[in-house]
Design an enzyme around this catalytic site. Structure first.
Site, PDB file in Angstrom:
ATOM      1  N   PHE A  60      -7.494   2.878  -8.082  1.00 43.44           N
ATOM      2  CA  PHE A  60      -8.344   3.841  -8.800  1.00 43.44           C
ATOM      3  C   PHE A  60      -8.265   3.691 -10.316  1.00 43.44           C
ATOM      4  O   PHE A  60      -9.155   4.140 -11.027  1.00 43.44           O
ATOM      5  CB  PHE A  60      -7.958   5.287  -8.411  1.00 43.44           C
ATOM      6  CG  PHE A  60      -6.714   5.794  -9.118  1.00 43.44           C
ATOM      7  CD1 PHE A  60      -6.789   6.272 -10.423  1.00 43.44           C
ATOM      8  CD2 PHE A  60      -5.476   5.785  -8.496  1.00 43.44           C
ATOM      9  CE1 PHE A  60      -5.652   6.728 -11.083  1.00 43.44           C
ATOM     10  CE2 PHE A  60      -4.339   6.229  -9.141  1.00 43.44           C
ATOM     11  CZ  PHE A  60      -4.428   6.703 -10.446  1.00 43.44           C
TER      12      PHE A  60
ATOM     13  N   GLU B 185       8.235   4.872  -9.498  1.00 39.65           N
ATOM     14  CA  GLU B 185       7.009   4.868 -10.301  1.00 39.65           C
ATOM     15  C   GLU B 185       6.443   6.292 -10.359  1.00 39.65           C
ATOM     16  O   GLU B 185       6.078   6.856  -9.331  1.00 39.65           O
ATOM     17  CB  GLU B 185       5.970   3.914  -9.692  1.00 39.65           C
ATOM     18  CG  GLU B 185       4.732   3.799 -10.551  1.00 39.65           C
ATOM     19  CD  GLU B 185       3.711   2.799 -10.000  1.00 39.65           C
ATOM     20  OE1 GLU B 185       3.524   2.745  -8.780  1.00 39.65           O
ATOM     21  OE2 GLU B 185       3.117   2.074 -10.822  1.00 39.65           O
TER      22      GLU B 185
ATOM     23  N   GLU C  33     -11.596   4.528  -3.000  1.00 39.54           N
ATOM     24  CA  GLU C  33     -12.547   5.588  -2.621  1.00 39.54           C
ATOM     25  C   GLU C  33     -12.598   6.695  -3.671  1.00 39.54           C
ATOM     26  O   GLU C  33     -13.523   7.506  -3.682  1.00 39.54           O
ATOM     27  CB  GLU C  33     -12.173   6.163  -1.248  1.00 39.54           C
ATOM     28  CG  GLU C  33     -10.829   6.886  -1.154  1.00 39.54           C
ATOM     29  CD  GLU C  33      -9.631   5.953  -0.943  1.00 39.54           C
ATOM     30  OE1 GLU C  33      -9.680   4.787  -1.403  1.00 39.54           O
ATOM     31  OE2 GLU C  33      -8.656   6.410  -0.323  1.00 39.54           O
TER      32      GLU C  33
ATOM     33  N   LYS D 293     -13.762  -3.990  -1.800  1.00 41.13           N
ATOM     34  CA  LYS D 293     -13.488  -2.633  -1.297  1.00 41.13           C
ATOM     35  C   LYS D 293     -12.802  -1.871  -2.432  1.00 41.13           C
ATOM     36  O   LYS D 293     -11.599  -1.960  -2.629  1.00 41.13           O
ATOM     37  CB  LYS D 293     -12.570  -2.722  -0.069  1.00 41.13           C
ATOM     38  CG  LYS D 293     -12.676  -1.565   0.902  1.00 41.13           C
ATOM     39  CD  LYS D 293     -12.363  -0.214   0.320  1.00 41.13           C
ATOM     40  CE  LYS D 293     -10.902   0.024   0.066  1.00 41.13           C
ATOM     41  NZ  LYS D 293     -10.627   1.277  -0.669  1.00 41.13           N
TER      42      LYS D 293
ATOM     43  N   CYS E 214      -0.354   0.064 -14.565  1.00 42.70           N
ATOM     44  CA  CYS E 214       0.787  -0.633 -13.975  1.00 42.70           C
ATOM     45  C   CYS E 214       1.608  -1.319 -15.080  1.00 42.70           C
ATOM     46  O   CYS E 214       2.701  -1.801 -14.826  1.00 42.70           O
ATOM     47  CB  CYS E 214       0.330  -1.650 -12.951  1.00 42.70           C
ATOM     48  SG  CYS E 214      -0.607  -2.986 -13.679  1.00 42.70           S
TER      49      CYS E 214
ATOM     50  N   SER F 151      -0.614   0.216  -5.006  1.00 38.29           N
ATOM     51  CA  SER F 151       0.806   0.605  -5.017  1.00 38.29           C
ATOM     52  C   SER F 151       1.641  -0.399  -4.217  1.00 38.29           C
ATOM     53  O   SER F 151       1.120  -1.107  -3.345  1.00 38.29           O
ATOM     54  CB  SER F 151       0.952   1.991  -4.398  1.00 38.29           C
ATOM     55  OG  SER F 151       0.492   1.953  -3.052  1.00 38.29           O
TER      56      SER F 151
HETATM   57  P1  NAD Z   1      -3.126   2.693  -3.567  1.00 38.07           P
HETATM   58  O1  NAD Z   1      -2.133   1.704  -3.108  1.00 38.07           O
HETATM   59  O2  NAD Z   1      -3.023   4.088  -3.059  1.00 38.07           O
HETATM   60  O3  NAD Z   1      -4.613   2.205  -3.187  1.00 38.07           O
HETATM   61  C1  NAD Z   1      -5.048   0.905  -3.520  1.00 38.07           C
HETATM   62  C2  NAD Z   1      -6.141   0.492  -2.543  1.00 38.07           C
HETATM   63  O4  NAD Z   1      -5.602   0.436  -1.225  1.00 38.07           O
HETATM   64  C3  NAD Z   1      -7.314   1.461  -2.497  1.00 38.07           C
HETATM   65  O5  NAD Z   1      -8.497   0.730  -2.435  1.00 38.07           O
HETATM   66  C4  NAD Z   1      -7.068   2.258  -1.218  1.00 38.07           C
HETATM   67  O6  NAD Z   1      -8.247   2.701  -0.614  1.00 38.07           O
HETATM   68  C5  NAD Z   1      -6.353   1.271  -0.331  1.00 38.07           C
HETATM   69  N1  NAD Z   1      -5.387   1.875   0.597  1.00 38.07           N
HETATM   70  C6  NAD Z   1      -4.722   3.050   0.460  1.00 38.07           C
HETATM   71  N2  NAD Z   1      -3.867   3.224   1.492  1.00 38.07           N
HETATM   72  C7  NAD Z   1      -3.998   2.154   2.298  1.00 38.07           C
HETATM   73  C8  NAD Z   1      -3.349   1.753   3.523  1.00 38.07           C
HETATM   74  N3  NAD Z   1      -2.430   2.507   4.104  1.00 38.07           N
HETATM   75  N4  NAD Z   1      -3.692   0.570   4.050  1.00 38.07           N
HETATM   76  C9  NAD Z   1      -4.632  -0.213   3.486  1.00 38.07           C
HETATM   77  N5  NAD Z   1      -5.257   0.115   2.324  1.00 38.07           N
HETATM   78  C10 NAD Z   1      -4.944   1.292   1.747  1.00 38.07           C
HETATM   79  O7  NAD Z   1      -3.107   2.652  -5.171  1.00 38.07           O
HETATM   80  P2  NAD Z   1      -3.865   3.596  -6.187  1.00 38.07           P
HETATM   81  O8  NAD Z   1      -3.239   4.946  -6.156  1.00 38.07           O
HETATM   82  O9  NAD Z   1      -5.318   3.488  -6.004  1.00 38.07           O
HETATM   83  O10 NAD Z   1      -3.520   2.866  -7.568  1.00 38.07           O
HETATM   84  C11 NAD Z   1      -2.334   3.086  -8.288  1.00 38.07           C
HETATM   85  C12 NAD Z   1      -1.283   2.059  -7.957  1.00 38.07           C
HETATM   86  O11 NAD Z   1      -1.799   0.761  -8.201  1.00 38.07           O
HETATM   87  C13 NAD Z   1      -0.045   2.180  -8.830  1.00 38.07           C
HETATM   88  O12 NAD Z   1       1.076   1.982  -8.031  1.00 38.07           O
HETATM   89  C14 NAD Z   1      -0.192   1.057  -9.840  1.00 38.07           C
HETATM   90  O13 NAD Z   1       1.010   0.595 -10.389  1.00 38.07           O
HETATM   91  C15 NAD Z   1      -0.854   0.020  -9.003  1.00 38.07           C
HETATM   92  N6  NAD Z   1      -1.547  -0.974  -9.806  1.00 38.07           N
HETATM   93  C16 NAD Z   1      -0.978  -2.204  -9.904  1.00 38.07           C
HETATM   94  C17 NAD Z   1      -1.560  -3.173 -10.689  1.00 38.07           C
HETATM   95  C18 NAD Z   1      -0.927  -4.522 -10.820  1.00 38.07           C
HETATM   96  O14 NAD Z   1      -1.558  -5.387 -11.394  1.00 38.07           O
HETATM   97  N7  NAD Z   1       0.259  -4.751 -10.336  1.00 38.07           N
HETATM   98  C19 NAD Z   1      -2.745  -2.885 -11.381  1.00 38.07           C
HETATM   99  C20 NAD Z   1      -3.315  -1.624 -11.243  1.00 38.07           C
HETATM  100  C21 NAD Z   1      -2.703  -0.661 -10.441  1.00 38.07           C
END
Ligand code: NAD
Length: 501
Positions: free
Chosen positions: A166, A392, A193, A190, A298, A243
């Site tokens: 997000f 985090e 959401e 994808k 991140c 994450s």
């Molecule tokens: P998230 O892991 O909750 O969601 C990321 C994506 O995975 C979304 O598209 C979501 O719909 C999908 N998703 C959620 N649960 C899932 C599951 N159980 N199985 C499969 N797909 C699933 O992350 P977020 O809250 O959207 O974003 C924040 C996180 O992203 C933070 O931890 C941040 O550090 C990380 N992030 C990392 C980087 C990097 O380059 N390392 C960059 C940006 C964000």
């Protein structure tokens, strides 16, 4: 909805707007999802619903993948020099719509307008990297023996997929799309959401730029959509950003299918501050890293490891934190649940003995009281055992851990399971080098608070911040989305053949 339907995103300020119901983009048109399950999309600044998003399932995923598979042969056979022309045009279109896109990022994600704009500009830089690929992608060739030539070409894999988080709705998809598409793959994106509109706009811009139908598809949803993509036999490679918990799950699931996976996860970035660090540079830079984008990056500073006699640096950093104006310098938090989670970290740290130097709990913005807000927060005397010291938090919270020596500071950083970013603040080249050679992170900085490698240097962390090999942007990105074909050629019988020929 017709192929030409462009969702209207008319915002030019922070006023509340309602947007269209999000649609999947499949085979060059907006498609109603087969699912009955829709989530709401909320503007974090106002805390009000701006639209809905379909939580696509297997049927929708299959429609998007089938469209991408059908488009693959023609796109693969289009010369790279022609494929890249689309990216040139997309760049011009993003520049044309820069203001609209920056406001859109702000509206769906809660960033300030300036932060939204910076993220779109970074997306343009990623496009430029993709645009430059044809000038670098000629594989080497060599006479490897008498009359025998060997050459390598980097070829597309087929249907690829990308899953984004997000926090950077427009930029993170552009970490993947330029290299993947220039390489000749077709793609299913994808997006999170929580922020579906940036991806829709991106699809519309690629369409306007002349990308053939089916080469880029967008399917909205959450876990079911991601699992559908990972399990789909026609999807050959997946890039994921999110994450650590989900990155690990997605990586393992895809790897079990034998797929090519690159899954970037969460972070806990340590900024080590030596006593000789420049007071102004350090305090402003550390604060900007911790509080910019409301800490939802991140690459954000999460822990300042203050080494030795650094009280003046701690005081100056806390002073800087007090200057950040909520709603103007930093935006909103993505959801009410996230505000509650961040609050729990502060409460717990305080209970365990941390000192709250600057307290962002309960902060709000006049005229936007319904939004999800959290003010800049500085915790001193945090220990690595406290949840705020090792997990985090993903909010505008700087935890200060005190260390007696540089080696102790390095040990604290090394003990973190993450490894996205680490920085040292010092005026000593010797200390800088000593730390840079020992921290356990993929992206490091000297007197830099957010050491994101600018293109063409590739983005990617180490340890639990990334599962898979290589980085996601730059040349590594191109290599991830391609497979090398080695061709060995002989055209005539050689008199002087050897056993190697
Ligand atoms: P998230 O892991 O909750 O969601 C990321 C994506 O995975 C979304 O598209 C979501 O719909 C999908 N998703 C959620 N649960 C899932 C599951 N159980 N199985 C499969 N797909 C699933 O992350 P977020 O809250 O959207 O974003 C924040 C996180 O992203 C933070 O931890 C941040 O550090 C990380 N992030 C990392 C980087 C990097 O380059 N390392 C960059 C940006 C964000």
């Amino acid at each position: 909805m017709s192929a030409s339907h462009l969702p209207p995103f008319p915002a030019r300020d922070y006023d509340f707007r309602e947007y269209v119901a999000a649609r999947n983009w499949i085979a060059g048109g907006w498609r109603e999802a087969a699912t009955d399950h829709h989530d709401v999309v909320t503007n974090p600044r106002h805390g009000q619903v701006i639209g809905t998003v379909p939580m696509s399932g297997e049927v929708d995923v299959d429609a998007a993948v089938s469209a991408a598979a059908a488009a693959f042969p023609a796109w693969r056979d289009t010369p790279m020099k022609e494929r890249v022309q689309v990216l040139y045009r997309v760049k011009a279109l993003i520049e044309r719509d820069l203001e609209e896109l920056s406001w859109l990022v702000s509206h769906e994600n809660g960033k300030t307008y300036e932060e939204g704009k910076a993220s779109v500009l970074k997306g343009i830089e990623c496009l430029e990297m993709g645009i430059s690929i044809p000038n670098m992608a000629g594989g080497p060739q060599l006479d490897v023996s008498r009359g025998i030539k060997c050459e390598v070409s980097y070829e597309p894999i087929g249907v690829c997929a990308g899953v984004s988080p997000f926090n950077f709705p427009f930029m993170v998809p552009l970490w993947m799309l330029p290299q993947a598409l220039v390489a000749g793959n077709t793609f299913v994106l994808k997006p999170s959401e929580k922020v579906p509109y940036g991806a829709m706009k991106l699809a519309a811009l690629f369409h306007e730029a002349g990308l053939p139908a089916g080469v880029l598809n967008v399917v909205h949803g959450g876990q079911a959509a991601v699992e559908g993509l990972v399990d789909h036999p026609k999807v050959k490679a997946i890039g994921f950003v999110g994450s650590t918990r989900v990155a690990r799950l997605v990586y393992s699931r895809g790897a079990a299918h034998g797929k090519r996976m690159l899954c970037l996860g969460g972070a806990k970035n340590h900024l080590i501050v030596a006593p000789d660090a420049d007071l102004e540079l350090t305090s402003t830079t550390v604060a900007a890293s911790a509080f910019g984008c409301a800490g939802q990056r991140c690459m954000a500073a999460a822990v300042m490891v203050a080494v030795g006699d650094t009280q003046a640096l701690v005081d100056a950093t806390a002073e800087q934190a007090r200057k950040w104006v909520l709603g103007k310098d930093l935006g909103a938090i993505i959801s009410k649940e996230s505000v509650e989670r961040i609050t729990r970290y502060i409460d717990e740290a305080e209970r365990m003995g941390a000192k709250v130097l600057v307290d962002g709990r309960g902060a709000t913005v006049e005229g936007a009281e319904g939004g999800f807000w959290f003010g800049p927060t500085v915790l001193d005397h945090v220990t690595p055992e406290m949840p705020a010291g090792c997990e985090e938090v993903f909010g505008p919270v700087l935890s200060i851990i005190r260390a007696k020596t540089i080696d102790e500071a390095i040990a604290i950083e090394n003990a973190s399971p993450y490894g996205n970013a680490a920085s040292i603040f010092t005026q000593s080249g010797g200390i800088a080098r000593y730390v840079m050679e020992r921290v356990s992170a993929g992206m490091c900085g000297v007197n830099v608070g957010v050491p994101v490698p600018r293109e063409p240097f590739a983005f990617g962390g180490w340890n639990d911040s990334k599962f898979g090999h290589g980085d996601i942007t730059g040349w590594d990105g191109f290599r991830f989305w391609t497979r090398p074909r080695k061709v060995t050629t002989r055209w005539a019988q050689q008199k002087d053949m050897t056993w190697m020929s």
